[in-house]
Design an enzyme around this catalytic site. Structure first.
Site, short mmCIF file in Angstrom:
data_model
loop_
_atom_site.label_atom_id
_atom_site.label_comp_id
_atom_site.label_asym_id
_atom_site.label_seq_id
_atom_site.Cartn_x
_atom_site.Cartn_y
_atom_site.Cartn_z
N GLY A 115 -26.94 -21.25 -78.97
CA GLY A 115 -27.55 -22.33 -78.19
C GLY A 115 -26.99 -23.69 -78.60
O GLY A 115 -26.73 -24.55 -77.75
N LYS A 168 -23.72 -14.69 -66.50
CA LYS A 168 -22.99 -13.83 -67.45
C LYS A 168 -23.99 -13.09 -68.30
O LYS A 168 -24.64 -13.68 -69.17
CB LYS A 168 -22.07 -14.66 -68.35
CG LYS A 168 -21.13 -13.77 -69.16
CD LYS A 168 -20.57 -14.43 -70.39
CE LYS A 168 -21.47 -14.31 -71.58
NZ LYS A 168 -21.81 -12.94 -71.99
N GLY A 180 -30.65 -16.84 -75.85
CA GLY A 180 -29.89 -16.16 -76.89
C GLY A 180 -30.22 -16.77 -78.24
O GLY A 180 -31.29 -17.38 -78.41
N SER A 181 -29.30 -16.63 -79.17
CA SER A 181 -29.59 -17.07 -80.53
C SER A 181 -29.51 -18.59 -80.67
O SER A 181 -28.86 -19.26 -79.86
CB SER A 181 -28.60 -16.41 -81.50
OG SER A 181 -27.30 -16.85 -81.19
N THR A 182 -30.11 -19.09 -81.71
CA THR A 182 -30.12 -20.54 -81.94
C THR A 182 -28.70 -21.05 -82.20
O THR A 182 -28.31 -22.12 -81.71
CB THR A 182 -31.06 -20.86 -83.11
OG1 THR A 182 -32.38 -20.41 -82.75
CG2 THR A 182 -31.11 -22.34 -83.43
N CYS A 193 -37.39 -11.99 -78.82
CA CYS A 193 -37.43 -13.34 -79.38
C CYS A 193 -38.84 -13.65 -79.87
O CYS A 193 -39.03 -14.31 -80.87
CB CYS A 193 -37.00 -14.35 -78.34
SG CYS A 193 -37.96 -14.23 -76.83
N GLU A 239 -33.41 -21.09 -74.43
CA GLU A 239 -34.47 -20.22 -74.96
C GLU A 239 -33.87 -19.48 -76.15
O GLU A 239 -33.03 -18.60 -75.97
CB GLU A 239 -34.92 -19.22 -73.89
CG GLU A 239 -35.59 -19.85 -72.70
CD GLU A 239 -36.86 -20.57 -73.05
OE1 GLU A 239 -37.48 -20.25 -74.09
OE2 GLU A 239 -37.25 -21.48 -72.29
N GLU A 296 -34.57 -14.87 -88.78
CA GLU A 296 -34.87 -13.97 -87.66
C GLU A 296 -34.09 -12.67 -87.90
O GLU A 296 -32.86 -12.66 -87.88
CB GLU A 296 -34.43 -14.59 -86.34
CG GLU A 296 -34.78 -13.72 -85.16
CD GLU A 296 -34.26 -14.25 -83.82
OE1 GLU A 296 -33.08 -14.62 -83.74
OE2 GLU A 296 -35.04 -14.27 -82.86
P1 NAD Z 1 -26.27 -14.36 -78.67
O1 NAD Z 1 -26.56 -15.80 -78.86
O2 NAD Z 1 -25.33 -13.69 -79.57
O3 NAD Z 1 -25.68 -14.12 -77.19
C1 NAD Z 1 -26.41 -14.48 -76.04
C2 NAD Z 1 -25.45 -14.66 -74.89
O4 NAD Z 1 -24.61 -15.77 -75.15
C3 NAD Z 1 -24.52 -13.47 -74.65
O5 NAD Z 1 -24.37 -13.27 -73.27
C4 NAD Z 1 -23.22 -13.94 -75.29
O6 NAD Z 1 -22.07 -13.34 -74.76
C5 NAD Z 1 -23.25 -15.43 -74.95
N1 NAD Z 1 -22.43 -16.30 -75.78
C6 NAD Z 1 -22.10 -16.13 -77.08
N2 NAD Z 1 -21.33 -17.17 -77.50
C7 NAD Z 1 -21.19 -18.01 -76.44
C8 NAD Z 1 -20.51 -19.25 -76.22
N3 NAD Z 1 -19.82 -19.87 -77.20
N4 NAD Z 1 -20.58 -19.83 -75.00
C9 NAD Z 1 -21.28 -19.24 -74.02
N5 NAD Z 1 -21.92 -18.06 -74.14
C10 NAD Z 1 -21.89 -17.45 -75.35
O7 NAD Z 1 -27.69 -13.65 -78.63
P2 NAD Z 1 -27.98 -12.07 -78.51
O8 NAD Z 1 -27.65 -11.44 -79.81
O9 NAD Z 1 -27.39 -11.55 -77.25
O10 NAD Z 1 -29.58 -12.08 -78.30
C11 NAD Z 1 -30.47 -12.14 -79.33
C12 NAD Z 1 -30.98 -13.56 -79.52
O11 NAD Z 1 -31.56 -14.02 -78.31
C13 NAD Z 1 -32.08 -13.66 -80.56
O12 NAD Z 1 -31.88 -14.78 -81.36
C14 NAD Z 1 -33.34 -13.83 -79.71
O13 NAD Z 1 -34.41 -14.45 -80.37
C15 NAD Z 1 -32.82 -14.63 -78.58
N6 NAD Z 1 -33.70 -14.51 -77.40
C16 NAD Z 1 -34.52 -15.57 -77.08
C17 NAD Z 1 -35.41 -15.46 -75.99
C18 NAD Z 1 -36.34 -16.61 -75.63
O14 NAD Z 1 -36.93 -16.57 -74.54
N7 NAD Z 1 -36.51 -17.60 -76.49
C19 NAD Z 1 -35.44 -14.28 -75.24
C20 NAD Z 1 -34.60 -13.22 -75.60
C21 NAD Z 1 -33.73 -13.37 -76.69
#
Ligand code: NAD
Length: 489
Positions: A240, A182, A235-237, A293, A258, A392
């Site tokens: 996660g 997804k 994605g975000s903490t 990130c 991640e 962040e």
């Molecule tokens: P986000 O957490 O809002 O969303 C990430 C993904 O998770 C999206 O596809 C979203 O639809 C999905 N999602 C949201 N809620 C969910 C749930 N309850 N269940 C399952 N999936 C869900 O993050 P974002 O705004 O898309 O990305 C930015 C964040 O990603 C920043 O915090 C960044 O630091 C982090 N990031 C980390 C790395 C790494 O390698 N550590 C790399 C890139 C981005």
């Protein structure tokens, strides 16, 4: 000529399941172009039922197509063909750059080769890493035998859609799993093309499926599905944590997470050529408009060189120019959407309310219409508890703090929750290694900032920045589970 007209690009519709485009009938989601805020296209959101269909297809495909049981070298060959098609495809770069924050120049020169190379790296892993023979009693043989999980659920963010997809799919497929991926609802298009190319390369239909939608419906249905045996998330903490909890309560699934970061760039008086150092610091917090990130967003600089380095950074920041992502000359990324731009604005406002001074930037570029281009910004005069130092921001904002001795520098560099990356800039090897040991981060870069093309080096965070690794042998191994076998003879 890389420039293109976005209105000439045909966007792939909907989901991709069992090697077919599926329109779906869920809620319609608008997808806007970050460069000008205009509508790029629409998607339907995959319902729980459609996610169930995609996962069931994947489960059947991985068992019946022979993907899990074929000679691993055969899987490697398919992945190598996939990488070749990715590099040669005329559409992929345009889809990525139209709907995301990535300028076409960067996509063609960095993103696409990087995506293909990650897949090639895992093609090589397929038949090179295996289990183990374990020392046991005489007349016994102990073995650790790796097996694929079956179906891996992968969830990616919007900031680097193609490379994030390759980091998830490469190791999972090489290890003989099927994937249901997804992508972010903000950047859905390029990933579908990626999956079409995988099919062309010879991946059996149904082994890689794409479901579109937001986290609340589609993402959570994917995490909770009983046939998804492992979840790999970037994605975000906060998200996660939710996913970890959902994965625990719905089948006790292993997770690779991640997550976010707030990474320091620690610069000592003996860092060497300050023009070069300034260039590193600049790229570290402005790449992809700071929406990375690993962005190195906290400059912690020793007093002896602070004024000179800051002056160089201010000059460099003033040289940036905004430009739509489909123009070949554009190098600077917009914010993904208005929500992200507002977040940057509100953290800067809170930082100023608590005493921060804006040294350069601090607002949106003028004359960029509905595009969300933020000026590279330097903030100084900050206490350690200032929100700009702690949170962040995910924008091109660098906080500047000055220290006198090594212990103070290291104390400022540590963060109470995040531990993704750190940059250490010094020509003194003892100091560099002390700093490497002293900073709690999953990656420490010394006299550089940012990843190389060495895919063998894994990436992943400590503490609130995540669990497990992407890239490297570690990501491949994490896509397998290990069976202990003991044979008496
Ligand atoms: P986000 O957490 O809002 O969303 C990430 C993904 O998770 C999206 O596809 C979203 O639809 C999905 N999602 C949201 N809620 C969910 C749930 N309850 N269940 C399952 N999936 C869900 O993050 P974002 O705004 O898309 O990305 C930015 C964040 O990603 C920043 O915090 C960044 O630091 C982090 N990031 C980390 C790395 C790494 O390698 N550590 C790399 C890139 C981005």
């Amino acid at each position: 000529m890389l420039s293109f007209k976005p209105e000439n690009i045909a966007l792939p519709a909907g989901h991709y399941i069992n090697g077919q485009h599926v329109a779906g009938s869920g809620d319609r989601l608008a997808v806007n172009r970050p460069s000008d805020g205009l509508l790029a296209g629409e998607m339907t959101e995959a319902s729980r039922e459609l996610v169930d269909e995609a996962v069931s297809v994947a489960d059947r495909a991985v068992r019946e197509s022979g993907w899990a049981s074929c000679p691993p070298r055969q899987r490697g060959a398919v992945l190598r063909r996939w990488a070749d098609l990715i590099v040669a495809d005329p559409q992929l770069a345009q889809l990525e750059s139209l709907g995301s924050t990535r300028p076409i120049h960067d996509v063609v020169n960095h993103e696409i080769p990087f995506t293909a190379e990650a897949i090639r790296f895992y093609a090589e892993c397929a038949d090179k890493f295996s289990g183990d023979v374990l020392p046991t009693r005489d007349a016994s043989l102990g073995m650790l035998v790796p097996e694929p999980y079956g179906v891996i659920g992968a969830i990616t963010p919007w900031n680097f859609p193609l490379s994030m997809a390759s980091w998830k799919c490469g190791p999972a497929l090489a290890a003989g799993n099927a994937v249901v991926l997804k992508p972010s609802e903000l950047t859905p298009f390029s990933t579908v093309r990626l999956a079409e190319l995988a099919l062309q390369a010879g991946l059996p239909a149904g082994v890689l499926n794409i479901v579109q939608g937001g986290g609340a419906v589609t993402g959570s249905a994917l995490v909770a599905h009983p046939l998804v045996r492992k979840v790999s998330f970037t994605g975000s903490t906060a998200t996660g944590a939710r996913i970890m909890s959902d994965a625990a309560f719905n089948g006790m699934k292993p997770v690779t997470l991640e997550l976010g970061g707030k990474s320091p760039q620690l610069v000592f008086d003996d860092a060497g050529d300050l023009d070069e150092v300034a260039g590193r610091i600049l790229r570290g917090f402005t790449a992809n408009g700071g929406q990375a990130c690993v962005a190195g967003t906290r400059l912690i600089v020793q007093r002896g060189i602070a004024d000179v380095l800051i002056a160089k950074l201010i000059t460099l920041c003033q040289s940036f120019r905004p430009g739509v992502t489909w123009d070949e000359s554009s190098r600077y990324a917009p914010m993904i959407d208005s929500r992200q731009a507002c977040k940057v604005e509100s953290v800067i406002a809170s930082a100023r309310a608590q005493g921060a001074e804006v040294l350069v930037g601090g607002g949106r570029f003028a004359d960029t219409g509905e595009g969300y281009f933020w000026q590279p910004t330097l903030l100084a005069g900050l206490e350690q508890d200032n929100p700009a130092v702690q949170e962040e921001i995910f924008g091109p904002v660098l906080t500047v703090q000055i220290f006198d001795d090594e212990a103070e520098g290291l104390a400022l560099a540590s963060h109470p929750t995040y531990g993704l990356c750190a940059g250490v800039h010094t020509k003194n090897i003892d100091r560099a290694l002390r700093a490497m040991r002293g900073i709690a981060a999953g990656t420490v870069w010394i006299n550089r900032y940012g990843r190389s093309g060495d895919f063998i080096i894994p990436t992943g965070g400590f503490n609130g920045s995540g669990i497990g690794k992407d890239l490297g042998r570690q990501a491949f191994e994490a896509c397998q589970r290990y069976k202990s076998v003991l044979i008496d003879f």
